[in-house]
Design a protein around this motif. Structure first.
Motif, PDB file in Angstrom:
ATOM      1  N   LYS A 161      62.886  43.348  14.794  1.00  0.00           N
ATOM      2  CA  LYS A 161      63.686  43.566  13.439  1.00  0.00           C
ATOM      3  C   LYS A 161      63.052  44.684  12.523  1.00  0.00           C
ATOM      4  O   LYS A 161      63.845  45.497  12.250  1.00  0.00           O
ATOM      5  N   ALA A 162      61.751  44.647  12.425  1.00  0.00           N
ATOM      6  CA  ALA A 162      61.056  45.716  11.661  1.00  0.00           C
ATOM      7  C   ALA A 162      61.164  46.865  11.986  1.00  0.00           C
ATOM      8  O   ALA A 162      61.354  47.897  11.420  1.00  0.00           O
ATOM      9  N   GLU A 164      63.379  48.207  14.023  1.00  0.00           N
ATOM     10  CA  GLU A 164      64.895  48.532  13.866  1.00  0.00           C
ATOM     11  C   GLU A 164      65.234  49.119  12.466  1.00  0.00           C
ATOM     12  O   GLU A 164      65.896  49.776  12.207  1.00  0.00           O
ATOM     13  N   GLN A 165      64.749  48.439  11.262  1.00  0.00           N
ATOM     14  CA  GLN A 165      65.066  48.457  10.180  1.00  0.00           C
ATOM     15  C   GLN A 165      64.469  49.632   9.314  1.00  0.00           C
ATOM     16  O   GLN A 165      64.662  49.756   8.347  1.00  0.00           O
ATOM     17  N   ASN A 166      63.276  50.116  10.145  1.00  0.00           N
ATOM     18  CA  ASN A 166      62.613  51.258   9.328  1.00  0.00           C
ATOM     19  C   ASN A 166      62.436  52.481  10.005  1.00  0.00           C
ATOM     20  O   ASN A 166      61.587  53.205  10.158  1.00  0.00           O
ATOM     21  N   ALA A 167      63.762  52.840  10.480  1.00  0.00           N
ATOM     22  CA  ALA A 167      64.074  54.214  11.390  1.00  0.00           C
ATOM     23  C   ALA A 167      63.870  55.322  10.213  1.00  0.00           C
ATOM     24  O   ALA A 167      63.654  56.416  10.839  1.00  0.00           O
ATOM     25  N   HIS A 168      63.981  55.268   9.035  1.00  0.00           N
ATOM     26  CA  HIS A 168      63.677  56.307   7.903  1.00  0.00           C
ATOM     27  C   HIS A 168      62.330  56.643   8.180  1.00  0.00           C
ATOM     28  O   HIS A 168      62.211  57.703   7.551  1.00  0.00           O
ATOM     29  N   ARG A 174      56.043  53.678  10.676  1.00  0.00           N
ATOM     30  CA  ARG A 174      57.096  52.726  11.072  1.00  0.00           C
ATOM     31  C   ARG A 174      56.379  51.555  11.758  1.00  0.00           C
ATOM     32  O   ARG A 174      56.523  50.547  11.943  1.00  0.00           O
ATOM     33  N   ALA A 181      54.984  42.839   9.839  1.00  0.00           N
ATOM     34  CA  ALA A 181      56.150  41.946   9.942  1.00  0.00           C
ATOM     35  C   ALA A 181      55.256  40.883  10.936  1.00  0.00           C
ATOM     36  O   ALA A 181      55.865  39.608  10.672  1.00  0.00           O
TER      37      ALA A 181
END
Length: 331
Positions: A161-162, A164-168, A174, A181
């Motif tokens: 999840k971490a 996928e949520q930190n693609a920026h 990342r 996490a």
């Protein structure tokens, strides 16, 4: 005495029983841990990040080569999977094909955990049936997270999840978010000791000595992830310093000042970064501004003043004799 006899009896049974579980070699590290292999589709960069309650985990778990792929080999670690896996991918094998070959003749495959990612973003992961609970993995587009001997079974889902949520974020940062996490979910049941982060380019320029974008290890530390993040910040600062030096070589002093300033923002207490910022100012004719920066540096360590005397002969400080004297005599 009775307890001793019982123990001796158990020992005899263990000797008599086939050593089916002892298929791993004594020198293989017991790197029970959590890790991630991943690729940034925007840059092509590939990375491995890992944390464990085991000394110097980065020397056994994480492997990578520019333009080829990355490997994480853990649990009862088979370190040969690292170099052999990269060699197979270099021959054109996919991550899935590589994993299949590595496991095909490994008698210890049921105590192994290994994840492989190739330069195209293909992933393949194996968690042996005898990996210590809690153990498991999740694969996704351009990544795989895997863990064994965890405090609970929420660790690797939180890692996925971490990611996928930190693609920026840049890939290195990342990866650290993913490790954080895992730790937030309890991480390794034994605690924490070491961590590592390896990032390689998606394409090779045939200069392997320049093809490790990030190669950081924390071998023994009470809070290894915090220390790993600190080291990455230091590396980012020195990247700006190197860019500043290149700008000086090209006589682009405006860019050099910009890069040195960026380095100092990341490492505000680093005397060397302050020093070269000051020297660059002097070389652009801004001697008074240079002195304001150099004065506290000289006060903190007199050797920087001595070094300044040695710069003009090699062309690294190009000021007049009067301005050199002014700089050196600053109090």
């Amino acid at each position: 005495m009775k307890k001793l006899l019982i123990l001796l009896g158990l020992g005899a049974l263990a000797v008599a029983r086939p050593a089916s579980a002892q298929v791993y070699k004594p020198q293989e590290p017991l790197a029970h841990t959590y890790s991630i292999v991943a690729r940034d589709p925007k840059t092509g960069e590939m990375a491995v990040a890992v944390q464990s309650h085991w000394f110097s985990v980065g020397t056994s778990v994480s492997w990578g080569e520019a333009g080829v792929g990355v490997v994480a080999t853990q649990s009862f670690t088979n370190k040969s999977f690292g170099l052999r896996g990269l060699a197979l991918m270099k021959q054109g094998k996919s991550a899935e094909e590589t994993l299949k070959i590595l496991l095909s003749n490994d008698p210890g495959r049921e105590v192994r955990q290994v994840a492989i990612l190739d330069a195209k973003g293909g992933v393949a992961t194996h968690t042996g049936k005898k990996c210590i609970t809690y153990a498991g993995h999740i694969t996704g587009k351009n990544f795989s997270v895997q863990a064994n001997m965890m405090l609970n079974e929420t660790v690797w889902p939180a890692m996925a999840k971490a990611f996928e949520q930190n693609a920026h974020l840049p890939l290195a940062e990342r990866m650290l978010a993913v490790l954080d996490a895992a730790e937030a979910q309890g991480g390794d049941i034994r605690g924490k000791q070491s961590a590592a982060l390896l990032v390689v380019p998606g394409k090779s320029n045939k200069e392997p000595w320049n093809e490790r974008l990030v190669d950081l290890r924390v071998d023994d530390h009470e809070v290894p992830l915090k220390e790993l993040r600190r080291l990455l910040t230091v590396q980012r600062a020195y990247e700006h310093m190197n860019n500043g030096d290149l700008a000086v070589e090209k006589n682009d002093m405006a860019l050099a000042m910009k890069e040195y300033s960026a380095a100092e923002r990341l490492q505000p207490n680093n005397l060397e970064m302050q020093y070269w910022h000051g020297i660059t100012l002097a070389n652009t004719g801004k001697v008074d501004e240079a002195i304001k920066i150099l004065q506290p540096v000289f006060k903190a360590d007199k050797n920087w003043r001595t070094l300044t005397e040695r710069l003009p002969p090699v062309g690294l400080l190009t000021v007049s004799a009067a301005n050199l004297k002014k700089i050196l005599e600053t109090k």
